[in-house]
Design a protein around this motif. Sequence first.
Motif, PDB file in Angstrom:
ATOM      1  N   CYS A  28      25.955 -48.675 -41.571  1.00  0.00           N
ATOM      2  CA  CYS A  28      25.790 -47.572 -42.521  1.00  0.00           C
ATOM      3  C   CYS A  28      25.262 -46.311 -41.841  1.00  0.00           C
ATOM      4  CB  CYS A  28      24.842 -47.977 -43.650  1.00  0.00           C
ATOM      5  SG  CYS A  28      25.567 -49.069 -44.900  1.00  0.00           S
ATOM      6  N   PHE A  29      24.468 -46.481 -40.789  1.00  0.00           N
ATOM      7  CA  PHE A  29      23.887 -45.323 -40.110  1.00  0.00           C
ATOM      8  C   PHE A  29      24.943 -44.465 -39.414  1.00  0.00           C
ATOM      9  CE2 PHE A  29      20.136 -48.008 -40.537  1.00  0.00           C
ATOM     10  CZ  PHE A  29      19.156 -47.081 -40.870  1.00  0.00           C
ATOM     11  N   ALA A  30      26.099 -45.066 -39.113  1.00  0.00           N
ATOM     12  CA  ALA A  30      27.155 -44.323 -38.413  1.00  0.00           C
ATOM     13  C   ALA A  30      28.232 -43.808 -39.359  1.00  0.00           C
ATOM     14  CB  ALA A  30      27.789 -45.218 -37.345  1.00  0.00           C
ATOM     15  N   LEU A  31      28.041 -43.988 -40.664  1.00  0.00           N
ATOM     16  CA  LEU A  31      29.052 -43.553 -41.625  1.00  0.00           C
ATOM     17  C   LEU A  31      29.255 -42.039 -41.581  1.00  0.00           C
ATOM     18  CD1 LEU A  31      28.200 -45.677 -44.805  1.00  0.00           C
ATOM     19  CD2 LEU A  31      30.215 -45.894 -43.334  1.00  0.00           C
ATOM     20  N   GLU A  32      30.509 -41.646 -41.691  1.00  0.00           N
ATOM     21  CA  GLU A  32      30.844 -40.229 -41.779  1.00  0.00           C
ATOM     22  C   GLU A  32      31.265 -39.910 -43.207  1.00  0.00           C
ATOM     23  OE1 GLU A  32      33.809 -39.496 -38.844  1.00  0.00           O
ATOM     24  OE2 GLU A  32      32.503 -40.006 -37.150  1.00  0.00           O
ATOM     25  N   GLU A  33      31.430 -38.632 -43.487  1.00  0.00           N
ATOM     26  CA  GLU A  33      31.752 -38.202 -44.848  1.00  0.00           C
ATOM     27  C   GLU A  33      33.028 -38.897 -45.351  1.00  0.00           C
ATOM     28  OE1 GLU A  33      32.485 -34.044 -47.361  1.00  0.00           O
ATOM     29  OE2 GLU A  33      31.975 -33.996 -45.235  1.00  0.00           O
ATOM     30  N   GLY A  34      32.944 -39.442 -46.553  1.00  0.00           N
ATOM     31  CA  GLY A  34      34.090 -40.099 -47.164  1.00  0.00           C
ATOM     32  C   GLY A  34      34.214 -41.576 -46.823  1.00  0.00           C
ATOM     33  N   GLN A  35      33.393 -42.063 -45.908  1.00  0.00           N
ATOM     34  CA  GLN A  35      33.461 -43.466 -45.506  1.00  0.00           C
ATOM     35  C   GLN A  35      32.482 -44.313 -46.320  1.00  0.00           C
ATOM     36  OE1 GLN A  35      32.675 -43.345 -41.248  1.00  0.00           O
ATOM     37  NE2 GLN A  35      34.868 -43.179 -40.790  1.00  0.00           N
ATOM     38  N   SER A  36      32.718 -45.611 -46.305  1.00  0.00           N
ATOM     39  CA  SER A  36      31.827 -46.532 -47.012  1.00  0.00           C
ATOM     40  C   SER A  36      31.886 -47.909 -46.364  1.00  0.00           C
ATOM     41  CB  SER A  36      32.203 -46.637 -48.493  1.00  0.00           C
ATOM     42  OG  SER A  36      33.553 -47.066 -48.633  1.00  0.00           O
ATOM     43  N   ILE A  37      30.832 -48.686 -46.574  1.00  0.00           N
ATOM     44  CA  ILE A  37      30.760 -50.063 -46.099  1.00  0.00           C
ATOM     45  C   ILE A  37      30.938 -50.992 -47.289  1.00  0.00           C
ATOM     46  CG2 ILE A  37      29.250 -51.840 -45.128  1.00  0.00           C
ATOM     47  CD1 ILE A  37      30.282 -49.921 -43.039  1.00  0.00           C
ATOM     48  N   TRP A  38      31.821 -51.984 -47.127  1.00  0.00           N
ATOM     49  CA  TRP A  38      32.069 -52.966 -48.180  1.00  0.00           C
ATOM     50  C   TRP A  38      31.725 -54.360 -47.665  1.00  0.00           C
ATOM     51  CZ3 TRP A  38      34.781 -52.171 -53.038  1.00  0.00           C
ATOM     52  CH2 TRP A  38      35.045 -50.814 -53.298  1.00  0.00           C
ATOM     53  N   PHE A  39      31.138 -55.150 -48.534  1.00  0.00           N
ATOM     54  CA  PHE A  39      30.863 -56.552 -48.224  1.00  0.00           C
ATOM     55  C   PHE A  39      31.809 -57.429 -49.037  1.00  0.00           C
ATOM     56  CE2 PHE A  39      26.903 -54.323 -47.385  1.00  0.00           C
ATOM     57  CZ  PHE A  39      26.499 -54.857 -46.170  1.00  0.00           C
ATOM     58  N   GLU A  40      32.300 -58.467 -48.396  1.00  0.00           N
ATOM     59  CA  GLU A  40      33.149 -59.470 -49.058  1.00  0.00           C
ATOM     60  C   GLU A  40      34.389 -58.851 -49.719  1.00  0.00           C
ATOM     61  OE1 GLU A  40      32.505 -62.600 -48.574  1.00  0.00           O
ATOM     62  OE2 GLU A  40      30.627 -62.156 -47.548  1.00  0.00           O
ATOM     63  N   LYS A  41      34.913 -57.810 -49.124  1.00  0.00           N
ATOM     64  CA  LYS A  41      36.142 -57.213 -49.652  1.00  0.00           C
ATOM     65  C   LYS A  41      37.355 -57.960 -49.105  1.00  0.00           C
ATOM     66  CE  LYS A  41      38.743 -52.862 -49.904  1.00  0.00           C
ATOM     67  NZ  LYS A  41      39.995 -53.372 -49.327  1.00  0.00           N
ATOM     68  N   ASP A  42      37.486 -57.956 -47.788  1.00  0.00           N
ATOM     69  CA  ASP A  42      38.555 -58.705 -47.122  1.00  0.00           C
ATOM     70  C   ASP A  42      37.968 -59.670 -46.100  1.00  0.00           C
ATOM     71  OD1 ASP A  42      40.893 -57.530 -48.325  1.00  0.00           O
ATOM     72  OD2 ASP A  42      40.377 -55.696 -47.258  1.00  0.00           O
ATOM     73  N   GLY A  43      36.679 -59.847 -46.169  1.00  0.00           N
ATOM     74  CA  GLY A  43      35.973 -60.670 -45.199  1.00  0.00           C
ATOM     75  C   GLY A  43      34.504 -60.308 -45.253  1.00  0.00           C
ATOM     76  N   ASP A  44      33.829 -60.417 -44.146  1.00  0.00           N
ATOM     77  CA  ASP A  44      32.383 -60.202 -44.150  1.00  0.00           C
ATOM     78  C   ASP A  44      31.990 -58.744 -44.398  1.00  0.00           C
ATOM     79  OD1 ASP A  44      31.954 -62.878 -43.716  1.00  0.00           O
ATOM     80  OD2 ASP A  44      31.860 -62.699 -41.536  1.00  0.00           O
ATOM     81  N   VAL A  45      32.364 -57.864 -43.474  1.00  0.00           N
ATOM     82  CA  VAL A  45      31.966 -56.457 -43.568  1.00  0.00           C
ATOM     83  C   VAL A  45      33.165 -55.572 -43.263  1.00  0.00           C
ATOM     84  CG1 VAL A  45      30.418 -54.656 -42.717  1.00  0.00           C
ATOM     85  CG2 VAL A  45      29.617 -57.036 -42.814  1.00  0.00           C
ATOM     86  N   SER A  46      33.421 -54.609 -44.133  1.00  0.00           N
ATOM     87  CA  SER A  46      34.548 -53.693 -43.919  1.00  0.00           C
ATOM     88  C   SER A  46      34.061 -52.255 -43.944  1.00  0.00           C
ATOM     89  CB  SER A  46      35.613 -53.878 -45.009  1.00  0.00           C
ATOM     90  OG  SER A  46      36.096 -55.201 -45.033  1.00  0.00           O
ATOM     91  N   LEU A  47      34.563 -51.466 -43.013  1.00  0.00           N
ATOM     92  CA  LEU A  47      34.324 -50.032 -43.021  1.00  0.00           C
ATOM     93  C   LEU A  47      35.605 -49.383 -43.525  1.00  0.00           C
ATOM     94  CD1 LEU A  47      32.727 -47.847 -40.210  1.00  0.00           C
ATOM     95  CD2 LEU A  47      34.679 -47.063 -41.536  1.00  0.00           C
ATOM     96  N   ILE A  48      35.508 -48.755 -44.684  1.00  0.00           N
ATOM     97  CA  ILE A  48      36.677 -48.131 -45.288  1.00  0.00           C
ATOM     98  C   ILE A  48      36.595 -46.623 -45.090  1.00  0.00           C
ATOM     99  CG2 ILE A  48      37.992 -47.819 -47.395  1.00  0.00           C
ATOM    100  CD1 ILE A  48      37.918 -50.691 -46.342  1.00  0.00           C
ATOM    101  N   SER A  49      37.646 -46.089 -44.512  1.00  0.00           N
ATOM    102  CA  SER A  49      37.699 -44.672 -44.187  1.00  0.00           C
ATOM    103  C   SER A  49      38.969 -44.060 -44.771  1.00  0.00           C
ATOM    104  CB  SER A  49      37.691 -44.498 -42.665  1.00  0.00           C
ATOM    105  OG  SER A  49      37.866 -43.149 -42.296  1.00  0.00           O
TER     106      SER A  49
END
Length: 375
Positions: A28-49
Amino acid sequence: MRGGQTKNAALTTALAFHYQVLIGLEKCFALEEGQSIWFEKDGDVSLISPNTLTSSQTEVKDYSAALTDHHENFWKTLKNWLATEFDHTQYGVLVLHTTQAFGSTTQLKDWNTQTADQRLQVLKDIYAERTNEQLNSEKPSDIIKLQKTVMACSEALLKSVLGKVTLFTEADNAQNLEQCILAKPVGIPKNNLSSYLQGLVGFVYAQATQHSWSISQLAFRAKCEELTALLCKREFTFPVFSGYEASDLEVELHQDKLFVQKIAEIEHHAMIPDAIGNWLELQNSFLEQLDEYPLYKDKTVTYQNQLVKKYKLAYSSAQLESVDAIKSSKLLYNKTMQEHPLNMGNDIPPIEYKNGLIHDAMDDEERDLKWRVEP
C-alpha cells in the motif's frame, strides 16, 4: 493439561493469513494515484492499476523448506495461474512471494532472467525426471498431480503465463516485514510506532466486506495522515532522575572538577556527594538512547540558560544582603538547591535535573559563575 505448545491448525492458518495482510499493507505504501490493493480477488494479494501492465497478482507463501524443482508451492501456484477461472490477461506481472530460498541444485534459480521459452524448457526438463511408473500410477502423489495438470496445458498458454511470472524468494518473515513497515513513517516517536502499525493493520482488516476487500491509494494515504497527526503528538518526557548520591570513590574521582571546587570554596563539604550525584545523573541522561534525544538536548540548553539568568539575580541579591561571606554563600547554595524547578512548557522537571544543570553551569569556565558571595 500438558505443558508446552499444542498443534493448532486454526492458529497456523490465522498466522499465514496475517502474513498475507502484512504483504498487502506493505504494498500500500507504494500505491500511485488510481491504484488499489485487493485481497482474495484472484488470489492472495492483487495490485490493480488503470494500466494492466502495471497490475500484479501475488501469491504469498511462508515456508521454511527450500524452493526445489519439485516443491508443491511452485507447481500449485502455476496450476492456479493456468486455471480457466483465472484471467491472467488482467495482470502484467504474476509474483510468487515466498520466504523460501532456492535449493542448492534447483533449475529454477535463474528463472527471473529467462525468457518464456527458456522457462518452459526448465519445466519440461524437471517434468522429464518423472518415470512412467510415477506418472501412470493409480494413486499418484499430490505433486505429480499438480505437475501433470500444469504440463497438460497448451504451450501457448504456458508461455503467455510463464512470461509474467517472477519468483520473489527469501522474502522477509512477518517479524522482519513489520520492522520494514515501521521504518516508513516519518515524525512518529519510536514509542508510538507499535500503535501506528496496529492502526494500519486494523484499518486494512476493516476494509473487508462480504463482497470485496480492497484499499485504494486515496483511502490509505488519508489513514496514514490521520495516524501520523495523532501519534506524532506527545508530551515531552524526561529521563528518570533518582537523586543519586555519589560514592566516596566518585567524590574522589571528581574532586578536581570546577563545580566541586566552588562548593569546597564556601566550606560546604557535606553537600558535595549530592552535587556530584546530580551532575552525574545529568551527564548520564545525555548518554541514554532516548527517542526524543535531540528535543531533550535542545530543551536542556534553553532551560539551563533560564536557570543561569535566575541564579545571577539571586546572586546579586545575596551580595546586597551579605554580612558574612561564607554564611551568605551557603544560604545562597541551599536556597538555590531547594528551589522548585521552573516549568518547561507543561512539564515540571525533576529537581535533580535542575540542580544538575546548575552544577554543570558552574563547571563552565566561560560562564564565570560562583557560589562565594563577594560584596
